[in-house]
Scaffold this active site. Structure first.
Site, PDB file in Angstrom:
ATOM      1  N   LYS A 290      15.925  62.552 -51.798  1.00  0.00           N
ATOM      2  CA  LYS A 290      14.953  63.562 -52.218  1.00  0.00           C
ATOM      3  C   LYS A 290      15.572  64.634 -53.113  1.00  0.00           C
ATOM      4  O   LYS A 290      16.776  64.786 -53.227  1.00  0.00           O
ATOM      5  CB  LYS A 290      14.255  64.173 -50.995  1.00  0.00           C
ATOM      6  CG  LYS A 290      13.285  63.171 -50.371  1.00  0.00           C
ATOM      7  CD  LYS A 290      12.205  63.794 -49.558  1.00  0.00           C
ATOM      8  CE  LYS A 290      11.141  62.754 -49.197  1.00  0.00           C
ATOM      9  NZ  LYS A 290      10.181  63.258 -48.231  1.00  0.00           N
ATOM     10  N   ARG A 325      13.790  57.481 -42.066  1.00  0.00           N
ATOM     11  CA  ARG A 325      13.151  56.707 -43.135  1.00  0.00           C
ATOM     12  C   ARG A 325      14.034  56.778 -44.377  1.00  0.00           C
ATOM     13  O   ARG A 325      14.207  57.840 -44.968  1.00  0.00           O
ATOM     14  CB  ARG A 325      11.750  57.271 -43.409  1.00  0.00           C
ATOM     15  CG  ARG A 325      10.927  56.497 -44.424  1.00  0.00           C
ATOM     16  CD  ARG A 325       9.541  57.113 -44.559  1.00  0.00           C
ATOM     17  NE  ARG A 325       8.713  56.372 -45.512  1.00  0.00           N
ATOM     18  CZ  ARG A 325       8.674  56.618 -46.815  1.00  0.00           C
ATOM     19  NH1 ARG A 325       9.415  57.592 -47.317  1.00  0.00           N
ATOM     20  NH2 ARG A 325       7.901  55.900 -47.604  1.00  0.00           N
TER      21      ARG A 325
END
Length: 350
Positions: A290, A325
């Site tokens: 991210k 995840r």
């Protein structure tokens, strides 16, 4: 509203007097104290003194220490007493992380998912719509056509599949094709039909926080205290979903790293992940590749964020997160195996 952040983690719980440490969510971590959040100045209170904080604190403590029941999903069982990996499988042409490598190729996408499972992923999370900032909305029928053939192939191969969608028809198509879990970035807010689908099918669901999920995952105008506000929001959403007929022990929560949050917000949430055990549900952490990693490392592009992704995964494991995840399954699984080896050794009296 008062919340409790487990702290003072104990490497050797057997060395403490009875009652001085508590086990975190039935997992591999033990802690000796709480940091009290959202109720005046932050302060540290020993586990043994939690009753002095009142009835709400005692309820939160009971949730924090309670083991999380396993999910029985057909022939598969997903246990939550150690951190597991969910592999990310995008079948979109505009994914931020893989550039649409599997778009339009169900067989190739399924093969990639099977490889993730072989590398140690407990779940493969299939998504047919990008949730990156500015991504276009995908018509629900197109999204269903993207994911259903991939889900069907994965399920036939014995892979446990979750469907990453906020649309009820896509949930129905994926569950019919063999998916077992619903992962909704809108926490069942986006589509007014979605909650009924989850309640009717009994599928476990992941509820993710975003500031205004009815408008999209990246809205919002900032926080006064991001940790307590996200906790309050998720607590209220769990109550609403349970009231609509979904069993609490079939709910997982996700603090929504990167969704409508600044770098400072994301760092605060990662530092306070252990407080989310007070919601009484397993936790998913989705921080892989991210933007926050690039922000902390000279704007490193997506393809050069493996180290940061592993660091965040291990931060999650160290806070008792049950499901990580990730894009890089094999590397993360290896890191977790080493982490678990260290924990196993620390928990064994000499």
């Amino acid at each position: 509203m008062l919340h409790l952040l487990p702290t003072q983690f104990a490497a050797a719980p057997f060395a403490y007097p009875d009652g001085a440490v508590a086990r975190l969510a039935g997992g591999m971590l033990w802690f000796a104290a709480y940091e009290v959040l959202g109720d005046g100045p932050r302060r540290i209170v020993p586990v043994a003194d939690v009753a002095s904080l009142g009835e709400r604190a005692q309820r939160l403590h009971a949730r924090v220490v309670a083991p999380r029941p396993a999910w029985t999903l057909g022939a598969r069982t997903l246990r939550f007493d150690q951190p597991l990996v969910a592999g990310i499988l995008n079948v979109t042409p505009d994914s931020f992380s893989d550039g649409g490598a599997h778009a339009g190729d169900p067989a190739g996408a399924a093969a990639a998912g099977v490889a993730m499972a072989a590398a140690g992923a407990a779940v493969v999370d299939v998504g047919g719509e990008s949730t990156r900032p500015g991504a276009p909305l995908v018509w629900e029928e197109d999204e269903a056509r993207r994911v259903a053939p991939v889900v069907e192939r994965l399920a036939a191969a014995g892979t446990l599949v979750s469907i990453d969608t906020r649309k009820a028809p896509v949930m129905e198509a994926a569950l019919a094709a063999g998916a077992a879990i619903v992962n909704d970035v809108s926490a069942l807010h986006w589509d007014g039909r979605a909650l009924a689908v989850v309640a009717r099918t009994g599928a476990p669901v992941v509820l993710m926080h975003s500031p205004d999920p009815s408008k999209g995952p990246h809205g919002g105008s900032g926080y006064r205290d991001v940790v307590t506000e996200v906790l309050d929001w998720l607590e209220a959403r769990i109550q609403a979903v349970v009231a609509a007929g979904v069993a609490r022990d079939r709910i997982m929560i996700d603090p929504g790293i990167g969704f409508g949050k600044s770098l400072t917000d994301n760092l605060a949430l990662v530092d306070a992940l252990a407080a989310f055990h007070g919601l009484g549900c397993p936790i998913m952490l989705g921080a892989s590749r991210k933007r926050m990693i690039g922000a902390l490392d000279n704007e490193a592009p997506v393809e050069r964020r493996l180290g940061g992704s592993i660091a965040l995964a291990l931060a999650g494991a160290a806070a008792g997160v049950q499901l990580l995840r990730v894009h890089d399954v094999a590397d993360t699984v290896q890191a977790l195996r080493v982490w678990r080896g260290l924990r196993d050794r620390a928990l064994a009296p000499s």
